[in-house]
Design an enzyme around this catalytic site. Sequence first.
Site, PDB file in Angstrom:
ATOM      1  N   LYS A   1       0.202  12.099   1.864  1.00  0.00           N
ATOM      2  CA  LYS A   1       0.321  11.585   3.228  1.00  0.00           C
ATOM      3  C   LYS A   1       0.032  12.698   4.231  1.00  0.00           C
ATOM      4  O   LYS A   1       0.212  13.877   3.907  1.00  0.00           O
ATOM      5  CB  LYS A   1       1.761  11.083   3.463  1.00  0.00           C
ATOM      6  CG  LYS A   1       2.100   9.770   2.792  1.00  0.00           C
ATOM      7  CD  LYS A   1       3.515   9.332   3.146  1.00  0.00           C
ATOM      8  CE  LYS A   1       3.890   8.050   2.428  1.00  0.00           C
ATOM      9  NZ  LYS A   1       3.107   6.888   2.861  1.00  0.00           N
TER      10      LYS A   1
ATOM     11  N   LYS B   1      14.021  -0.514  -4.262  1.00  0.00           N
ATOM     12  CA  LYS B   1      13.087   0.613  -4.377  1.00  0.00           C
ATOM     13  C   LYS B   1      13.827   1.882  -3.985  1.00  0.00           C
ATOM     14  O   LYS B   1      14.295   2.015  -2.853  1.00  0.00           O
ATOM     15  CB  LYS B   1      11.874   0.393  -3.458  1.00  0.00           C
ATOM     16  CG  LYS B   1      10.965   1.633  -3.322  1.00  0.00           C
ATOM     17  CD  LYS B   1       9.759   1.376  -2.409  1.00  0.00           C
ATOM     18  CE  LYS B   1       8.968   2.665  -2.146  1.00  0.00           C
ATOM     19  NZ  LYS B   1       7.820   2.479  -1.241  1.00  0.00           N
TER      20      LYS B   1
ATOM     21  N   ASP C   1      -0.197   6.729  -3.428  1.00  0.00           N
ATOM     22  CA  ASP C   1       0.773   6.463  -2.364  1.00  0.00           C
ATOM     23  C   ASP C   1       1.263   5.010  -2.387  1.00  0.00           C
ATOM     24  O   ASP C   1       2.203   4.658  -1.690  1.00  0.00           O
ATOM     25  CB  ASP C   1       0.146   6.804  -1.004  1.00  0.00           C
ATOM     26  CG  ASP C   1       1.177   6.955   0.111  1.00  0.00           C
ATOM     27  OD1 ASP C   1       2.381   7.018  -0.215  1.00  0.00           O
ATOM     28  OD2 ASP C   1       0.774   7.002   1.285  1.00  0.00           O
TER      29      ASP C   1
ATOM     30  N   ASP D   1       8.879  10.165  -0.549  1.00  0.00           N
ATOM     31  CA  ASP D   1       7.513   9.707  -0.797  1.00  0.00           C
ATOM     32  C   ASP D   1       6.523  10.594  -0.063  1.00  0.00           C
ATOM     33  O   ASP D   1       6.252  10.397   1.125  1.00  0.00           O
ATOM     34  CB  ASP D   1       7.370   8.236  -0.338  1.00  0.00           C
ATOM     35  CG  ASP D   1       5.966   7.698  -0.588  1.00  0.00           C
ATOM     36  OD1 ASP D   1       5.187   8.365  -1.310  1.00  0.00           O
ATOM     37  OD2 ASP D   1       5.661   6.605  -0.061  1.00  0.00           O
TER      38      ASP D   1
ATOM     39  N   GLU E   1       3.114   3.639  -4.498  1.00  0.00           N
ATOM     40  CA  GLU E   1       3.975   3.905  -5.657  1.00  0.00           C
ATOM     41  C   GLU E   1       5.152   2.932  -5.761  1.00  0.00           C
ATOM     42  O   GLU E   1       5.698   2.734  -6.837  1.00  0.00           O
ATOM     43  CB  GLU E   1       4.501   5.351  -5.593  1.00  0.00           C
ATOM     44  CG  GLU E   1       5.759   5.571  -4.737  1.00  0.00           C
ATOM     45  CD  GLU E   1       5.561   5.265  -3.261  1.00  0.00           C
ATOM     46  OE1 GLU E   1       4.413   5.271  -2.814  1.00  0.00           O
ATOM     47  OE2 GLU E   1       6.559   5.002  -2.571  1.00  0.00           O
TER      48      GLU E   1
ATOM     49  N   ASP F   1      12.592   6.287   2.119  1.00  0.00           N
ATOM     50  CA  ASP F   1      11.877   5.365   1.241  1.00  0.00           C
ATOM     51  C   ASP F   1      12.779   4.845   0.105  1.00  0.00           C
ATOM     52  O   ASP F   1      12.312   4.127  -0.770  1.00  0.00           O
ATOM     53  CB  ASP F   1      10.614   6.051   0.686  1.00  0.00           C
ATOM     54  CG  ASP F   1       9.485   5.077   0.401  1.00  0.00           C
ATOM     55  OD1 ASP F   1       9.546   3.938   0.897  1.00  0.00           O
ATOM     56  OD2 ASP F   1       8.561   5.464  -0.332  1.00  0.00           O
TER      57      ASP F   1
ATOM     58  N   ARG G   1       5.347  -0.329  -5.563  1.00  0.00           N
ATOM     59  CA  ARG G   1       5.058  -1.458  -6.451  1.00  0.00           C
ATOM     60  C   ARG G   1       5.017  -1.013  -7.910  1.00  0.00           C
ATOM     61  O   ARG G   1       5.294  -1.801  -8.815  1.00  0.00           O
ATOM     62  CB  ARG G   1       3.739  -2.123  -6.003  1.00  0.00           C
ATOM     63  CG  ARG G   1       2.539  -1.223  -6.084  1.00  0.00           C
ATOM     64  CD  ARG G   1       1.374  -1.741  -5.246  1.00  0.00           C
ATOM     65  NE  ARG G   1       1.520  -1.408  -3.827  1.00  0.00           N
ATOM     66  CZ  ARG G   1       0.660  -1.761  -2.886  1.00  0.00           C
ATOM     67  NH1 ARG G   1      -0.414  -2.465  -3.194  1.00  0.00           N
ATOM     68  NH2 ARG G   1       0.859  -1.414  -1.632  1.00  0.00           N
TER      69      ARG G   1
HETATM   70  N1  BES Z   1       6.767   4.030   1.534  1.00  0.00           N
HETATM   71  C1  BES Z   1       5.456   3.675   1.942  1.00  0.00           C
HETATM   72  C2  BES Z   1       5.446   2.537   2.945  1.00  0.00           C
HETATM   73  C3  BES Z   1       5.799   2.893   4.361  1.00  0.00           C
HETATM   74  C4  BES Z   1       4.905   3.550   5.175  1.00  0.00           C
HETATM   75  C5  BES Z   1       7.022   2.518   4.876  1.00  0.00           C
HETATM   76  C6  BES Z   1       5.244   3.850   6.486  1.00  0.00           C
HETATM   77  C7  BES Z   1       7.341   2.785   6.191  1.00  0.00           C
HETATM   78  C8  BES Z   1       6.458   3.455   6.993  1.00  0.00           C
HETATM   79  C9  BES Z   1       4.643   3.212   0.734  1.00  0.00           C
HETATM   80  O1  BES Z   1       4.932   3.837  -0.460  1.00  0.00           O
HETATM   81  C10 BES Z   1       3.223   3.513   1.051  1.00  0.00           C
HETATM   82  O2  BES Z   1       2.900   4.643   1.161  1.00  0.00           O
HETATM   83  N2  BES Z   1       2.403   2.470   1.173  1.00  0.00           N
HETATM   84  C11 BES Z   1       1.047   2.615   1.504  1.00  0.00           C
HETATM   85  C12 BES Z   1       0.278   1.644   0.661  1.00  0.00           C
HETATM   86  C13 BES Z   1      -1.223   1.840   0.742  1.00  0.00           C
HETATM   87  C14 BES Z   1      -1.614   3.145   0.068  1.00  0.00           C
HETATM   88  C15 BES Z   1      -1.898   0.683   0.075  1.00  0.00           C
HETATM   89  C16 BES Z   1       0.882   2.313   2.978  1.00  0.00           C
HETATM   90  O3  BES Z   1       1.528   1.384   3.485  1.00  0.00           O
HETATM   91  O4  BES Z   1       0.115   3.008   3.644  1.00  0.00           O
HETATM   92 ZN    ZN Z   2       6.811   4.557  -0.632  1.00  0.00          ZN
HETATM   93 MN    MN Z   3       3.864   5.643  -0.710  1.00  0.00          MN
END
Ligand code: BES
Ligand code: ZN
Ligand code: MN
Length: 487
Positions: free
Chosen positions: A271, A259, A341, A264, A343, A282, A345
């Site tokens: 966020k 990835k 967010d 992000d 993204e 990210d 996947r």
């Molecule tokens: N890159 C983030 C995941 C992440 C968050 C990694 C905090 C490390 C620390 C990912 O793209 C994301 O934002 N995931 C969301 C998914 C949710 C919207 C279902 C998350 O984990 O909040």
């Molecule tokens: Zn992300």
């Molecule tokens: Mn994200």
Amino acid sequence: MDFRSQSASLDALASLTADALVLVIAGATLPADLDKNVTALIKDAIKLGDFDLKAGQALSLARPSGLKAPRLVLVATGAATLKAARNGVSAALAQLKGRGAAHAALGFVGFDAALTESLVEQALLAASDASYVYRHTKPSAPAPGKLVKLSLVFAKEQAKAVKAGLTRGQAIANGVALARECANLPPNIATPSYLADQTKALVKSHGIKVEVLDQKAIEKLGMGSFLSVAKGSDVPPRFIVARYEGAAKTQAPLVLVGKGITFDSGGISLKPGAGMDEMKFDMGGAASVLGTLRAVAELKPKINLVVLIAACENMPSGRAVKPGDVVTSMSGQTIEILNTDAEGRLILCDALTYAERFKPAAVVDVATLTGACVIALGGVRSGMYASDDELAQALSAAGEAALDPCWRMPLDDEYEDGLKSNFADVANVAGREGGSITAAKFLQRFAGQYRWGHLDIAGTAWKGGGAKGGTGRPVGLLTHFVLSQVR
Ligand code: BES
Ligand code: ZN
Ligand code: MN
């Protein structure tokens, strides 16, 4: 750092001529064949109450009597495990930090000879980690210390294992350093095309084959899901395909997918502002598969390896994808984007479909995918998912051997229920519960054509706080995994 081996038996440590003799000692008693001057010094220190053969104990002595080396550093580990040894080396290097020694000779006392190769590898990784300094946008960053040379002291009979450990450790250390540097670079420098350039740099230095697909080529492939994430940004996406060919062309390759979200913001599902800078990390999955490619190309195992990196920014704009939008992935499955967010996947699913063309022996994707994984496993173990037990076992074993551990998570069908959509084949998010697992279930829908593994490295790819920076994980795990798959 310059690493080399130096052969000397335990009973001749007094004559070693480095600036510092460093001993990492396991167990509660000293072996009978340990150098008599060293033994006397240790026993004396114990008597004085300055040192003990217990985990966490460390002592530095200047001008130790009877030794040629002007400094003696002692670290006790208690247990004789690989992990205890690695922590011992780190503690010993911390003792030398900011001191005058340029050349240290490092010996292990009380460890099983069968551990030698791994001890050397871990010593090298610990030293390399301790000597890394990020300078790209901070050239004034102070040097980590004077130490520039580390000699590993082992008996002559261990020469073969020492050499193997040096080779593997150096390759992994180089891969880790590459991954850390890429991750640490600011997102205005480490863009998708920068990642492509870093990959291309391995063509000349490491004989890798690289193909970089731009926006047009990605459109042509029909990667509608990947492109839906990229379109909110003014920085163009890249899809990077790199190949290491170490075996016959007919041999099915391993495929690693990274990835590469170079920033992000969350997109329209923006966020919160606090700590958002950390979302430059990210692309940790991309950095780690790139680092692994470098390590593997250096070690030249008889295996074929393909590395795929989907790289773009996730940004809000008038052109950005919106909650409610439905996009068509390369697989043909339609996806309702309920949260922009989620993204990672969305870019990985198209890369997983692209991977089918290699008729792979196995595909492992690596991603800073979910905050939920950080809650579940913290920064100690990466989340690991696999569609079959043998692959899970191999990933697990690789993590243990590399001291870069992971923990297997479940993939029960019931976890997919929340991904149902009235308007598309699948939604990109389920509820908050089991968030790392439901993300994996989403990916699994696109990985049905081969043996598939998935590493959620959201908790392990970087550290926050005062030590903020990329860790280079899971380059160690992945390199060991690739080496374990050589037939
Ligand atoms: N890159 C983030 C995941 C992440 C968050 C990694 C905090 C490390 C620390 C990912 O793209 C994301 O934002 N995931 C969301 C998914 C949710 C919207 C279902 C998350 O984990 O909040
Ligand atoms: Zn992300
Ligand atoms: Mn994200």
